[in-house]
Enzyme design. Structure first.
Site, PDB file in Angstrom:
ATOM      1  N   SER A   8       0.876  -1.213  -0.018  1.00 57.37           N
ATOM      2  CA  SER A   8      -0.039  -0.067  -0.071  1.00 57.37           C
ATOM      3  C   SER A   8       0.965   1.278  -0.036  1.00 57.37           C
ATOM      4  O   SER A   8       2.010   1.308   0.437  1.00 57.37           O
ATOM      5  CB  SER A   8      -0.873   0.050   1.227  1.00 57.37           C
ATOM      6  OG  SER A   8      -1.964   1.021   1.106  1.00 57.37           O
ATOM      7  N   PRO A   9       0.469   2.314  -0.833  1.00 55.27           N
ATOM      8  CA  PRO A   9       1.085   3.582  -0.512  1.00 55.27           C
ATOM      9  C   PRO A   9       1.273   3.889   0.820  1.00 55.27           C
ATOM     10  O   PRO A   9       0.305   4.095   1.539  1.00 55.27           O
ATOM     11  CB  PRO A   9       0.278   4.720  -1.416  1.00 55.27           C
ATOM     12  CG  PRO A   9      -0.726   3.757  -2.113  1.00 55.27           C
ATOM     13  CD  PRO A   9      -0.797   2.517  -1.552  1.00 55.27           C
ATOM     14  N   GLN A  65       1.228   6.743  -7.119  1.00 55.67           N
ATOM     15  CA  GLN A  65       0.010   7.406  -6.418  1.00 55.67           C
ATOM     16  C   GLN A  65       0.263   9.119  -6.788  1.00 55.67           C
ATOM     17  O   GLN A  65       1.237   9.392  -6.157  1.00 55.67           O
ATOM     18  CB  GLN A  65      -0.492   7.183  -5.213  1.00 55.67           C
ATOM     19  CG  GLN A  65      -1.427   7.700  -4.850  1.00 55.67           C
ATOM     20  CD  GLN A  65      -1.712   7.369  -3.074  1.00 55.67           C
ATOM     21  OE1 GLN A  65      -1.075   7.979  -2.504  1.00 55.67           O
ATOM     22  NE2 GLN A  65      -2.694   6.649  -3.024  1.00 55.67           N
ATOM     23  N   TYR A 112      -7.352  15.053   0.842  1.00 53.32           N
ATOM     24  CA  TYR A 112      -6.498  15.630   0.211  1.00 53.32           C
ATOM     25  C   TYR A 112      -7.197  16.476  -1.077  1.00 53.32           C
ATOM     26  O   TYR A 112      -8.617  16.282  -0.989  1.00 53.32           O
ATOM     27  CB  TYR A 112      -5.394  15.093  -0.374  1.00 53.32           C
ATOM     28  CG  TYR A 112      -4.493  14.415   0.657  1.00 53.32           C
ATOM     29  CD1 TYR A 112      -3.763  15.189   1.599  1.00 53.32           C
ATOM     30  CD2 TYR A 112      -4.327  13.011   0.849  1.00 53.32           C
ATOM     31  CE1 TYR A 112      -2.993  14.749   2.517  1.00 53.32           C
ATOM     32  CE2 TYR A 112      -3.630  12.314   1.774  1.00 53.32           C
ATOM     33  CZ  TYR A 112      -2.979  13.076   2.720  1.00 53.32           C
ATOM     34  OH  TYR A 112      -2.131  12.743   3.933  1.00 53.32           O
ATOM     35  N   ARG A 154      -8.067   5.945  -5.694  1.00 59.75           N
ATOM     36  CA  ARG A 154      -8.362   5.773  -4.397  1.00 59.75           C
ATOM     37  C   ARG A 154      -9.321   6.575  -3.713  1.00 59.75           C
ATOM     38  O   ARG A 154      -9.197   8.079  -3.965  1.00 59.75           O
ATOM     39  CB  ARG A 154      -6.718   5.879  -3.369  1.00 59.75           C
ATOM     40  CG  ARG A 154      -7.121   5.828  -1.887  1.00 59.75           C
ATOM     41  CD  ARG A 154      -6.006   5.568  -1.100  1.00 59.75           C
ATOM     42  NE  ARG A 154      -5.543   4.051  -1.069  1.00 59.75           N
ATOM     43  CZ  ARG A 154      -4.701   3.690  -0.155  1.00 59.75           C
ATOM     44  NH1 ARG A 154      -4.452   4.202   0.932  1.00 59.75           N
ATOM     45  NH2 ARG A 154      -4.286   2.520  -0.068  1.00 59.75           N
ATOM     46  N   ARG A 180       1.409  -1.702   6.855  1.00 63.01           N
ATOM     47  CA  ARG A 180       2.315  -1.739   8.097  1.00 63.01           C
ATOM     48  C   ARG A 180       2.706  -3.372   8.197  1.00 63.01           C
ATOM     49  O   ARG A 180       3.913  -3.453   8.764  1.00 63.01           O
ATOM     50  CB  ARG A 180       1.314  -1.622   9.574  1.00 63.01           C
ATOM     51  CG  ARG A 180       1.107  -0.090  10.008  1.00 63.01           C
ATOM     52  CD  ARG A 180       0.281  -0.189  11.020  1.00 63.01           C
ATOM     53  NE  ARG A 180       0.106   1.078  11.680  1.00 63.01           N
ATOM     54  CZ  ARG A 180      -1.064   2.340  11.066  1.00 63.01           C
ATOM     55  NH1 ARG A 180      -1.708   1.619  10.108  1.00 63.01           N
ATOM     56  NH2 ARG A 180      -0.913   3.552  11.444  1.00 63.01           N
TER      57      ARG A 180
END
Length: 795
Positions: free
Chosen positions: A441-442, A520, A601, A649, A743
């Site tokens: 994942s980013p 991304q 964002y 996303r 993680r």
């Protein structure tokens, strides 16, 4: 509420199992809670259901000098529902806490292993589940007898005195008075209960024969979908629960039917499951399930227990099971602590996380049945697997242990080659075939200089590419200097930055062949000009700030910088910044591009009604809020190579009142798919500062599941997916096409390779790099072949 579970509980027996010694009476060396005169505890139990009765029996068994009184407003034989299922975990606690009760239960249990799922005329059976059930009335009789033998005072057909009066005259008051608890409502300002209603109606019934398995049956009627949950609780009796959505219940006319008519109509609808036999009721009425959560469980010497404190939907968590486990924990804490106050605090600290976990699983199960029509078109074995794993507590791994034949049949239907776990099957997005379903994942690293990724990024992304994932994603790469989150964010707004990224993609393609690398692209919007994460996440820079822009002039944090509302001309400029960054990304060699429209964002700020207050063509309705993100997507898709896929996303919910809803998320996904998005990366939240996420294992995956099936677009699931077993389960059940993990890949860059090794897989879905192949087996930690003792010396 009478209880049933649709799945056994996983996990080892809890520590409460071993804290109460076998035998009666028990002794302890710890100082025991006493009343004001120094005498043994005087306790009042409000409610004579299984939880209240078992609490009374344990307290009295552990100290015969205690004065224990149970108040129950109903007669001894009055009860609702029919059968009760108890898990092995709960029975282990009972066995240690009170062997007399355990042995009495053992004599009356009906046991079975299979679960039958009947859908569209086909029955699928999964074995090895290990259920034990008995009649609720028999359970109460056993507990009545145990209480009487110990000297507990049982006051039937008697309303309990006012809770405040009991608290004055007793050292302990246990409120086990059920989902409609009078005690809880008396102290509502202290306990602060939250009671949530749900969308299905159900009714408890019984049949005078024993099912030979736990049975789920789906009926697709002219009025809508109905389902039956049935299980035996005696050699000649079964519990039958009929459930359906509220609108189906009304369309079928059950809202005007009396008890007998409801019983007869349910028997007719599910005649095949019942073999044409009738159903019977016990003051049965249609009701809706209510989830009870309390902020506190105790007040002074008053404590909530069982359904008064918490409820879990009958399809996964028995109210009886939780209440009995509460009783064991409460009794143990009273043994271990020197005061009632300390004991009640310890009891709540111990039970709250266990109950919260059960309630999360129950909520997932409840919502699966509420949304059952969504899943009816799945392949038959996948439908059965999805039902069995709906709560996320039962997984691909433990189903393989219980019934390998059933699980392998699901894998074959899905298309897994022999010996291939679902996570190692390939997946195609446009011209890109990913060799497995794992995505790194980013993850923002905040380690670039002037937006240029350096050696850290090469090692970070290179290591994870070598680790075997099908796709490795960069962090959010900013499309302009103004669009950075922090001074350490990477960018793609200069040629120097593009050259640095080309170095990284070249390493991945040369040294990790078969692994794709994606970029991304995003713009920080109102969440920019902040400190590095470890210096204060989302906190404004102490100096050197740059001006922020956003859909509307709203700061992310109350003390944060107020952004400027973007003008039409500035929107055009930003759209071109995204397109220019995409051109550089293509030249830099990225295999996939993801547009970041999540987490508050810039583009996410346009989508959410909480952050977009515009009154022009880019604000207001969802269609208008989508306009600018779609314009940016079209501009990027227009310059991104046709054969390379694009994903988007999104935050599928803002976790805040008035924000993006799950229904909105489906429409957002549909819109991007219509414009050419190849998959939707489904995240949640981080849009507003006051969000209240419902954290838990795989907690965001239901949003991906819904989007996948309602928007008919491939999805990437994210959010506390922590094990390869979770990935296999989500992929095989059809809830996601790809799974992104963050993680776990920080903890272990070779997470995917280790997942393959732990499953004994060595196929094309992943491959150890040649220099690392010698490490593909865990190193030995010590000698394990020492000779074992074979003969014992004679006495």
């Amino acid at each position: 509420m009478a209880g049933t579970v649709s799945m056994p509980t996983e996990g080892a027996r809890g520590r409460v199992d071993v804290r109460l010694r076998r035998g009666a009476p028990a002794t302890t060396t710890r100082p025991q809670p006493q009343d004001r005169t120094g005498h043994s505890l005087r306790a009042a139990i409000v409610g004579g259901g299984p939880g209240g009765l078992y609490t009374a029996a344990l307290l009295k068994r552990l100290d015969p000098a205690r004065e224990i009184t149970v108040w129950e407003r109903n007669a001894p034989d009055d009860t609702f529902g029919f059968g009760v299922v108890l898990s092995d975990e709960t029975l282990g606690g009972i066995e240690h806490a009170d062997p007399v009760v355990y042995e009495a239960l053992q004599r009356h249990f009906v046991r079975w292993d299979d679960i039958d799922i009947v859908h569209r005329g086909t029955r699928h059976t999964s074995g090895g589940h290990g259920f034990a059930a008995l009649g609720r009335r028999r359970l109460l009789q056993i507990l009545h007898e145990r209480c009487r033998s110990l000297g507990v005072r049982l006051r039937f057909r008697t309303e309990a005195p006012d809770p405040a009066r009991l608290a004055e005259t007793h050292d302990l008051v246990v409120a086990a008075d059920g989902v409609h608890s009078t005690t809880r409502e008396t102290y509502a300002d202290v306990f602060r209960p939250r009671i949530t209603g749900h969308r299905c109606r159900y009714i408890w019934l019984a049949a005078d024969f024993a099912f030979d398995a736990f049975r789920f049956e789906i009926a697709e009627t002219e009025h809508g979908v109905m389902q039956l949950h049935g299980y035996p609780y005696a050699a000649d009796a079964s519990t039958v629960i009929v459930e359906m959505r509220e609108e189906v219940w009304r369309a079928a006319g059950f809202d005007g039917a009396d008890e007998q008519e409801s019983v007869e109509r349910c028997a007719k609808i599910f005649a095949d499951a019942l073999g044409g036999r009738p159903l019977r009721s016990n003051r049965s009425a249609w009701t809706t399930f209510r989830t009870v959560v309390n902020e506190r469980w105790s007040h002074g010497n008053v404590v909530l227990l069982g359904d008064a404190a918490h409820t879990a939907h009958f399809s996964i968590g028995s109210g009886t099971k939780l209440a009995v486990e509460d009783a064991v924990a409460l009794a143990a804490c009273l043994e271990e602590r020197s005061s009632v106050e300390e004991a009640l605090t310890a009891y709540e600290e111990e039970r709250r996380p266990v109950v919260a976990s059960t309630q999360r699983a129950a909520r997932a199960s409840l919502e699966w049945f509420e949304d059952l029509p969504r899943y009816l078109g799945r392949p038959p074995r996948q439908f059965a697997f999805d039902l069995l794993t709906r709560s996320r507590r039962v997984t691909h791994g433990n189903l393989r242990l219980r019934d390998a034949r059933f699980t392998e049949s699901v894998e074959r239907e899905f298309g897994c080659p022999p010996g291939t776990p679902p996570m190692f099957t390939p997946f195609r997005l446009r011209g890109l075939t990913l060799r497995n379903r794992v995505v790194v994942s980013p993850m923002d690293m905040y380690s670039a200089t002037d937006g240029v990724p350096g050696d850290f990024h090469l090692v970070h992304l290179g290591a994870r590419a070598l680790g075997g994932a099908g796709l490795v994603m960069t962090e959010m790469v900013c499309v302009s200097e103004q669009g950075r989150i922090t001074p350490g964010c990477a960018g793609l707004y200069t040629g120097r930055q593009a050259d640095a990224w080309r170095r990284i993609t070249g390493f991945v393609h040369e040294h990790a062949p078969g692994t794709a690398i994606g970029v991304q692209l995003g713009h920080s919007g109102r969440k920019g000009s902040t400190r590095l994460m470890w210096e204060g996440m989302d906190e404004p820079l102490p100096d050197g700030n740059w001006p922020l822009v956003a859909a509307s002039p709203l700061p992310y944090k109350p003390h944060g910088q107020i952004p400027r509302e973007l003008s039409r001309a500035e929107l055009t400029d930003i759209r071109e910044q995204f397109a220019s960054a995409a051109r550089r990304a293509a030249r830099a060699g990225f295999d996939l591009l993801e547009l970041h429209c999540a987490h508050g964002y810039l583009l996410s700020g346009f989508l959410s009604p909480l952050t977009n207050h515009r009154t022009d063509a880019y604000g207001g309705s969802l269609e208008k809020r989508l306009r600018f993100p779609l314009e940016v997507f079209d501009a990027v898709r227009g310059v991104w190579p046709e054969e390379r896929p694009m994903t988007v996303r999104i935050s599928a919910t803002d976790w805040a009142e008035g924000g993006t809803s799950a229904e909105d998320a489906v429409e957002i996904a549909r819109a991007f798919a219509a414009h050419g998005a190849d998959a939707i990366d489904v995240s949640t939240g981080q849009v507003v500062d006051g969000e209240r996420p419902e954290f838990g294992r795989s907690y965001q995956t239901p949003f991906a599941d819904r989007i996948r099936h309602e928007a008919q677009v491939p999805v990437i699931a994210v959010g506390a997916i922590s094990s390869w077993d979770d990935v296999n389960s989500l992929i095989l059940a059809g809830r996601a096409d790809l799974c992104a993990l963050a993680r776990p890949h920080l903890y272990d860059p070779h997470w995917t390779l280790h997942a393959a090794a732990e499953q004994g897989y060595d196929g094309p879905g992943t491959a150890w790099p040649a220099p690392y192949r010698a490490g593909s087996r865990p190193p030995r930690t010590g000698r394990t072949d020492a000779p074992k003792p074979r003969l014992s010396p004679s006495a």
